[in-house]
Scaffold this motif. Structure first.
Motif, mmCIF file in Angstrom:
data_model
loop_
_atom_site.group_PDB
_atom_site.id
_atom_site.type_symbol
_atom_site.label_atom_id
_atom_site.label_comp_id
_atom_site.label_asym_id
_atom_site.label_seq_id
_atom_site.Cartn_x
_atom_site.Cartn_y
_atom_site.Cartn_z
ATOM 1 N N LYS A 11 0.807 -1.319 -0.043
ATOM 2 C CA LYS A 11 0.113 -0.157 0.812
ATOM 3 C C LYS A 11 0.834 0.747 0.165
ATOM 4 N N PHE A 12 1.911 1.235 -0.835
ATOM 5 C CA PHE A 12 2.951 2.423 -0.954
ATOM 6 C C PHE A 12 3.412 2.236 -2.396
ATOM 7 N N ASP A 13 4.470 3.983 -2.752
ATOM 8 C CA ASP A 13 4.876 3.511 -3.925
ATOM 9 C C ASP A 13 5.915 4.702 -3.482
ATOM 10 N N SER A 14 6.524 4.600 -4.818
ATOM 11 C CA SER A 14 8.142 5.900 -4.367
ATOM 12 C C SER A 14 7.797 6.661 -4.203
ATOM 13 N N GLU A 15 6.650 7.341 -5.088
ATOM 14 C CA GLU A 15 6.525 8.222 -4.629
ATOM 15 C C GLU A 15 5.984 8.924 -3.363
ATOM 16 N N THR A 16 5.328 8.444 -2.702
ATOM 17 C CA THR A 16 5.028 8.869 -1.228
ATOM 18 C C THR A 16 6.272 8.539 -0.277
ATOM 19 N N LEU A 17 7.133 7.351 -0.805
ATOM 20 C CA LEU A 17 8.267 7.690 0.605
ATOM 21 C C LEU A 17 8.698 8.980 0.191
ATOM 22 N N PHE A 18 9.045 9.176 -1.350
ATOM 23 C CA PHE A 18 10.289 10.498 -1.233
ATOM 24 C C PHE A 18 9.585 11.364 -0.590
ATOM 25 N N ALA A 19 8.069 11.345 -0.621
ATOM 26 C CA ALA A 19 7.143 12.634 0.204
ATOM 27 C C ALA A 19 6.747 13.142 1.697
ATOM 28 N N LYS A 20 7.922 11.594 1.889
ATOM 29 C CA LYS A 20 7.821 11.727 3.573
ATOM 30 C C LYS A 20 8.647 12.185 4.006
ATOM 31 N N SER A 21 8.705 12.622 5.119
ATOM 32 C CA SER A 21 9.467 13.204 6.413
ATOM 33 C C SER A 21 10.908 12.657 6.638
ATOM 34 N N ARG A 22 12.042 12.607 6.888
ATOM 35 C CA ARG A 22 13.283 11.774 7.183
ATOM 36 C C ARG A 22 12.806 11.705 8.633
#
Length: 603
Positions: A442-453
């Motif tokens: 339930k996630f993709d590379s785009e949603t991961l890159f949008a997350k904070s550190r």
């Protein structure tokens, strides 16, 4: 003697430096914070009047330079005129007016921001203030649309109203000053704002269905990468000779090194074959005489097959496919409308499939199909002439209202120029960048890159404590995303991995990623990809390739995220000037046909 806020900021900094005080020391001396001093010296924000007085007196700055800024009414006027400058698009100030005029204006501004009046009375008061700044009065229609009495309930409300106005102004004019000059005083405001009106979709929904394009199936699209079947027949002898040479060379390389295999061929043969490779548009990266010519045998055999179809049945199929594509081209050229142009580069078989799958899924989408759009799908047309192809694309680009730019791993000057031309004409350009989607997680590379550190670190620790053990400041966010994706892919079984590869093979051009593998693994990798593409059931990856396949998926996914960031923040196409108006026009970056992200609130 009045000075600007920037000049006052410079005075404070120069006097502090002369007194050899740090910002922190000065702040402690006058009982305020270091950030207050920093914002003052940057001309970002003035402190309260008593704090400003303490700072300037402590530094010995003459009162004539700052006392006006300590007066609350004057400070309110300074804030107001900064926002008024934003509205008009030019710097406005009362610095040159006598003090008596400034105080009179202060009274009006205070009345404007504290009273409760009907719109017409508020506009009259606002127009009176504009006279002090040498600005013409605003029309009733402008005031009603962008300001109104509500805009003057506070300085913050005035700022919000101006921001809303600017959103529309910058879409119509090349400068804010020109926008204000035209919009604020015109008696025909609606006419100037007409380009911002919503398009009447009835024009589209009332059309007839556009069904004239004969859909060429994905398996036959590579036939359009050839020159005409007629020319192939004419060149049959030379192509056959080239095929025989490449197959012989491949067989020789399997038992020897490339250098030894080439040394067994005569110089004349190599020169002739090298010339034929260039003539027939070989996809091999280097020529026979290049020291970098080191292809693996399987790549040579695939190139031999591509350059020399051997059977009459294959040539007949290619000719039939190209004839269908030419009929489609006739329909594109004679279409009543061309609404959307799809700009892409098709260098490989995977590119043809990727573009066609994207276009088909987009224009058959339930939210798009009712508009009965006419769109130019380059995978469904064909012309055997480079100049003719360019003219067709130029015409389609000119007729279309929207351009969709398919951002692949590598792009061409032709595709970039098409996007630039569309932007220069004032047309929207949508850039589509594929992404790595893991439905099982339930996630993709785009949603991961949008997350904070902190969010990335927490997610990595929850997924794989071992991979999170050495996380420190030396590990950037991209590396964290890479580890999360690697961990997620490591949990996939054979069925999930096979489906993931099947869904991403074309967009990610996975066949071309064989160069990441050691030579001994490449043939097995390509064979497995072919089985995955041609079968509907699960094809388990060879055990020795599983880790390599996961690494390739992560690497390409990260690379495409960089591509998306490039288009959003860096690429020169992100903003282009519309030649007819001087207004900036920018691109929109999207990552999927259905833009709805995962609905699970934890992601």
């Amino acid at each position: 003697m009045s000075v600007s806020r920037e000049q006052l900021a410079g005075l404070v900094k120069s006097h502090r430096d002369r007194a050899q005080l740090t910002q922190a020391a000065l702040a402690e001396s006058v009982g305020t914070s270091r950030s207050t001093i920093a914002l003052l010296e940057q001309a970002v924000r003035l402190p309260r009047g008593d704090t400003l007085s303490a700072v300037c007196n402590h530094l010995g700055i003459p009162g004539v330079f700052w006392e006006e800024y300590a007066d609350e009414a004057a400070r309110q006027r300074l804030e107001f005129e900064e926002l008024l400058s934003e509205l008009t698009g030019r710097p406005l100030s009362l610095v040159q007016l006598p003090d008596v005029s400034k105080k009179a204006c202060d009274t009006l501004i205070s009345a404007l921001l504290t009273g409760s009046r009907p719109n017409n009375q508020t506009r009259d008061l606002f127009n009176s203030i504009l006279i002090y700044y040498g600005q013409p009065p605003v029309s009733g229609s402008f005031f009603e649309r962008y300001l109104g009495a509500r805009a003057f309930s506070s300085i913050e409300a005035f700022e919000r109203s101006i921001e809303s106005y600017q959103i529309e102004a910058i879409r119509l004019f090349s400068t804010l000053s020109e926008a204000y000059r035209v919009l604020a005083t015109t008696t025909h405001l609606a006419e100037h704002l007409a380009p911002l009106s919503r398009t009447d979709v009835k024009h589209y929904t009332d059309r007839s269905e556009w069904t004239v394009i004969e859909q060429i199936p994905n398996r036959r699209l590579p036939d359009l990468g050839y020159i005409s079947a007629t020319r192939i027949r004419q060149e049959e002898r030379e192509r056959q000779a080239l095929r025989t040479f490449l197959e012989r060379l491949a067989a020789s390389i399997r038992g020897n090194s490339t250098t030894v295999a080439l040394s067994q061929e005569s110089e004349g043969t190599k020169r002739r074959m090298d010339s034929l490779l260039r003539r027939f548009g070989s996809s091999l990266e280097h020529g026979l005489f290049s020291p970098l010519f080191r292809p693996d045998p399987d790549a040579l055999e695939r190139e031999a097959q591509r350059l020399a179809p051997t059977t009459d049945a294959e040539l007949a199929r290619i000719a039939d496919t190209q004839e269908i594509a030419q009929r489609n081209l006739s329909h594109y050229l004679s279409a009543d409308h061309i609404d959307v142009y799809v700009a892409t580069s098709m260098r490989s078989d995977a590119d043809f499939v990727s573009v066609n799958v994207f276009a088909t899924s987009l224009f058959s989408h339930p939210k798009v199909r009712p508009f009965k759009l006419r769109y130019f799908n380059p995978t469904q047309s064909w012309v055997d002439d480079r100049i003719g192809k360019g003219l067709v694309e130029a015409l389609m680009l000119r007729r279309s209202s929207v351009t969709i730019y398919m951002a692949q791993k590598l792009d061409s000057f032709g595709k970039d120029s098409e996007a630039s031309v569309a932007l220069g004409q004032g047309k929207p350009v949508i850039v589509y960048v594929p992404k790595l989607v893991l439905k099982s997680h339930k996630f993709d590379s785009e949603t991961l890159f949008a997350k904070s550190r902190p969010e990335l670190v927490a997610q990595l620790r929850s997924m794989s404590p071992a991979l999170a053990e050495d996380v420190d400041d030396s590990l950037d966010d991209e590396a964290l995303v890479s580890r999360i994706l690697t961990s997620a892919l490591g949990t996939l079984d054979s069925t999930d991995l096979c489906e993931l590869v099947r869904g991403h093979a074309a967009d990610f051009e996975l066949e071309a990623e064989d160069t990441r593998l050691v030579p001994d693994k490449r043939e097995g990798y390509r064979r497995w990809l072919k089985e995955v593409a041609t079968q509907t059931s699960t094809v388990a990856a060879p055990a020795e390739l599983e880790q390599d396949i996961r690494s390739i998926l992560v690497a390409v996914g990260i690379r495409l995220e960089r591509r998306a960031q490039l288009f959003r923040e860096i690429h020169p196409l992100a903003l282009q000037v519309i030649l007819s108006s001087g207004v900036l026009n920018g691109i929109l970056v999207v990552r999927s046909v259905d833009r709805n992200r995962c609905t699970d609130p934890t992601f």
